[in-house]
Design an enzyme around this catalytic site. Structure first.
Site, PDB file in Angstrom:
ATOM      1  N   SER A 273       0.841  -1.196   0.000  1.00 22.05           N
ATOM      2  CA  SER A 273       0.000   0.000   0.000  1.00 22.05           C
ATOM      3  C   SER A 273       0.872   1.239   0.000  1.00 22.05           C
ATOM      4  O   SER A 273       2.012   1.226   0.476  1.00 22.05           O
ATOM      5  CB  SER A 273      -0.885   0.022   1.242  1.00 22.05           C
ATOM      6  OG  SER A 273      -0.137   0.390   2.391  1.00 22.05           O
ATOM      7  N   ASP A 274       0.347   2.325  -0.526  1.00 18.69           N
ATOM      8  CA  ASP A 274       0.998   3.606  -0.296  1.00 18.69           C
ATOM      9  C   ASP A 274       0.901   3.914   1.197  1.00 18.69           C
ATOM     10  O   ASP A 274       0.068   3.342   1.920  1.00 18.69           O
ATOM     11  CB  ASP A 274       0.343   4.705  -1.129  1.00 18.69           C
ATOM     12  CG  ASP A 274       1.308   5.844  -1.441  1.00 18.69           C
ATOM     13  OD1 ASP A 274       2.302   6.005  -0.698  1.00 18.69           O
ATOM     14  OD2 ASP A 274       1.071   6.574  -2.409  1.00 18.69           O
ATOM     15  N   GLN A 275       1.761   4.815   1.662  1.00 18.25           N
ATOM     16  CA  GLN A 275       1.812   5.053   3.108  1.00 18.25           C
ATOM     17  C   GLN A 275       0.502   5.615   3.631  1.00 18.25           C
ATOM     18  O   GLN A 275       0.035   6.651   3.162  1.00 18.25           O
ATOM     19  CB  GLN A 275       2.956   6.009   3.441  1.00 18.25           C
ATOM     20  CG  GLN A 275       3.162   6.194   4.938  1.00 18.25           C
ATOM     21  CD  GLN A 275       4.539   6.743   5.261  1.00 18.25           C
ATOM     22  OE1 GLN A 275       5.545   6.233   4.783  1.00 18.25           O
ATOM     23  NE2 GLN A 275       4.581   7.786   6.063  1.00 18.25           N
TER      24      GLN A 275
END
Length: 743
Positions: A273-275
């Site tokens: 996932s993106d942060q």
């Protein structure tokens, strides 16, 4: 609890001496068998943090599993244009500048150099028991989102607006990072952000809860292709993006992460996932109502690893509760963690170091002379010459009595490095002022503004600096202050008093002074005043050249040495005015990029001048092809000038008639070739059956009967703004029609 250092030491001893205490350490077994054995030995309690701690701070690295001799691992490494935030490293031009080079071989060389530095430092980190932020081998690179809007803050991280160009460059970057060893991966690539991510960041709405409404045709024709190419190149990681896609958050989107990515394209790697994107599924998108629902949605969709920050509890820590509530199956969790350990195995973690040649890369490779030279070469190849009235450039290789270097970018290191830059040692960095002052016995300088926003303009300092100057360099742009992650632009205008600074330089410079505008930005700016004013003799789009900025500019402006003749070409359409650009929240591709924009740009996609000129002749394409088949064409290019130079050969096609909407023109092949003065070169190029196909909703990709027009030259055909060379046109007929399927 057993200390980490002891675990790593014992693991190294066991592997080095061939004492295979577990089958997953047996190098004679297949990868699948080894992964199956390793994961089969893990409890769910042990698996959970392996999938939850992909982030920074307290949420990374993954914890060791002492009973199996498994050490920690850090998943978050930045390799965008250098090994970011991990100690000293070479900083290459920002990605958009690398794209402007239009050179697949350069992208490979740069990414290979980055990977060597990442691997050498990783070996040293492990040796000294250092784990954590940016200390692993798994890169969050390349960024291959389409530059669909010039105001998006993250355009600098991309490879431009064209799906084919972005895909070809990303494929080379992936291969350069990962290496070509038959068994081991040097550093694994991670193509991002999947998908339909391309603004807004913060204006007019936040990226964290934005819903991108995208038609299936635009997804298939514009947003998917570069990612598919990246997967075909072997990327071991894909990052899912913050936004919703047609109502479903990307990191909880089963259609995106499983149906398309894994089933249609055959992706075998892991999805990160993106942060904070996972927690945003619940908190920002309100797609789920609990932590258990959120982890179930993301893991079931196909997300393997949560990237969170150090200040929050990972959502994936609720994995066991989700299992107990019947929302998530243990079998799915085990399948997801297998892809993580497969990657770690391919990186060589569970094999004797002596088997892996990448462990032998010396730490001396970091910021080595070879990498410094490559950084200069890359910067030189990235520059795009937009204007060169009366052949003002190149300047003679002489020392002028006095030059002036003015503007807020003349000596501001941070603004020329680009976002996610490496921590390059200052002794290897040369600013515009430091490089250009070599041209003169006496250099005067003035920033005029302390920052790119240029709200504190000091006109008097500019006037004083340019008095008696024979050459005036005006350094303007955005820098990372005005366009970067979290920061979108509101328009295409030069910020604050920057235009006034340029006008003051023109007004107050001696009548005989040569005035050169240097731009430091990732995306178009309204520079029509400079383009139309005869006193501004040259305009150079420099992007963010990083550590070699000054030296590369000096060489390019004087045509000093190899690669100095301008060969860069724009990887995006340079719009003339803000009104040419649709709203950033409108995700239709209508009116966007050279493929669909019907207006007149300031500078077209693919545009860039050279110190020499080229002529195209003898285009050869077959008269016909059976639907679904490929063709091979060729073209002869003549350097008609007295200087050697690089030409970017661009091949475009258009459809004479179709039963479905089509791009008005489409890039299908390119290459950057060096041709000696008065020399010629013949190049061959393919056009594939896939490139001839068009998307039909509810049907798939189909090649239709009809005529395809082919255009070959150093620019797009039929442009008012010309580079001066000709474009040759041909055509071929498609016989029959063929359905190629869904991809």
């Amino acid at each position: 609890m057993v200390p980490i250092a002891l675990i790593v030491l014992l693991q190294g001893i066991l592997l080095t001496n061939g004492l295979q205490t577990f089958p997953f350490q047996n190098t004679s077994l297949s990868w699948d068998d080894r992964v199956e054995d390793l994961v089969g030995r893990l409890t769910l309690e042990e698996i959970m943090p392996q999938m939850a701690r992909g982030g920074s701070g307290n949420n990374g690295p993954t914890p060791p599993i002492s009973r199996l001799g498994i050490g920690p691992y850090s998943w978050n490494t930045e390799c965008l244009h250098g090994d970011g935030d991990a100690g000293p490293a070479t900083s290459f031009p920002q990605a958009i500048g690398l794209a402007a080079a239009w050179s697949k071989s350069l992208l490979f060389d740069v990414s290979e150099a980055i990977a060597k530095e990442v691997r050498a430092k990783y070996t040293d980190f492990v040796k000294h028991n250092q784990y954590g932020y940016h200390k692993g081998l798994s890169c969050f690179t390349p960024v291959i989102n389409i530059m669909r809007d010039p105001l998006w803050g993250r355009n600098q991280e991309t490879y431009g607006e064209d799906p084919y160009l972005s895909g070809q460059l990303s494929a080379k970057f992936v291969k350069g990072l990962q290496g070509n060893h038959p068994r081991y991966v040097r550093a694994n690539a991670g193509c991002k952000h999947f998908d339909a991510h391309g603004g807004p960041e913060n204006y007019p709405v936040s990226r964290f809860n934005f819903d991108a409404k995208v038609s299936e045709r635009d997804l298939r024709s514009t947003f998917y292709p570069a990612f598919r190419t990246c997967v075909k190149a072997g990327s071991m990681n894909i990052m899912c993006s913050y936004n919703r896609l047609n109502g479903v958050p990307a990191c909880a989107n089963k259609h995106l992460l499983t149906d398309v990515l894994r089933t249609e394209w055959g992706f075998k790697g892991y999805v990160v996932s993106d942060q904070m994107a996972v927690i945003n599924v619940m908190r920002q998108h309100h797609y789920t109502n609990s932590l258990e629902d959120t982890v179930a949605a993301c893991v079931n969709a196909g997300c393997n690893l949560e990237l969170s920050n150090g200040g929050s509890r990972p959502v994936f820590n609720s994995m066991l509760d989700a299992v107990k509530q019947g929302k998530l199956k243990e079998s799915v969790i085990r399948a997801r963690v297998k892809e993580l350990f497969y990657t770690r195995m391919r990186l060589g973690e569970f094999d004797p170091p002596s088997m892996n040649p990448y462990t032998q890369i010396p730490l001396s490779i970091v910021e080595s002379k070879a990498h410094q030279d490559l950084a200069i070469k890359a910067a030189l190849k990235s520059f795009v010459l937009l204007k060169n009235s009366q052949n003002l450039l190149p300047l003679q290789k002489q020392q002028y009595n006095q030059i002036a270097v003015v503007g807020p970018f003349i000596n501001n290191v941070k603004q020329i490095m680009g976002d996610y830059a490496a921590n390059t040692e200052s002794k290897y960095i040369k600013t515009p002022l430091q490089g250009l002052q070599a041209l003169s016995k006496n250099t005067k300088s003035a920033e005029g503004c302390s920052q790119p926003a240029c709200n504190d303009y000091d006109a008097n300092s500019i006037k004083q600096a340019i008095t008696a100057a024979q050459v005036v360099f005006v350094c303007l742009g955005t820098g990372v202050a005005l366009e970067r992650e979290f920061v979108d632009r509101h328009d295409l205008e030069l910020a604050g008093h920057q235009l006034q600074l340029l006008q003051d330089a023109v007004t107050n410079a001696p009548p005989s002074a040569r005035i050169i505008l240097l731009l430091f930005s990732a995306a178009p700016l309204n520079v029509q005043w400079a383009e139309q004013n005869p006193r501004v003799g040259a305009i150079i789009q420099s992007f963010f050249p990083a550590q070699s900025t000054g030296e590369a500019l000096r060489r390019a402006i004087t045509n000093d040495g190899p690669d100095a003749n301008f060969g860069g070409r724009l990887p995006f359409t340079w719009y003339a005015k803000s009104s040419d650009v649709p709203s950033i929240v409108n995700y239709s591709m209508a009116g966007r990029t050279y493929r669909y924009f019907t207006g007149q740009p300031a500078y077209p996609f693919g545009y860039g001048l050279s110190y020499t000129t080229f002529s195209y002749n003898n285009l050869n394409v077959p008269p016909s092809v059976t639907a679904g088949g490929d063709i091979q064409g060729s073209i002869e290019i003549l350097n008609t000038g007295n200087m050697a130079g690089d030409e970017v050969v661009q091949v475009y096609i258009s459809w004479s008639q179709t039963s479905t909407p089509a791009p008005q023109i489409q890039l299908v092949w390119f290459d950057r070739v060096t041709i000696p003065a008065n020399g010629k070169k013949t190049v061959s190029f393919p056009i594939t059956g896939e490139q001839m196909a068009l998307w039909l909703d509810n049907v798939g990709w189909r090649v239709e009967t009809g005529t395809i027009n082919v255009y070959v030259g150093g620019q797009q055909p039929n442009q008012q703004k010309s580079v001066g060379s000709n474009t040759v046109q041909g055509s071929f007929n498609i016989l029959g029609s063929k359905l190629l399927g869904i991809y």
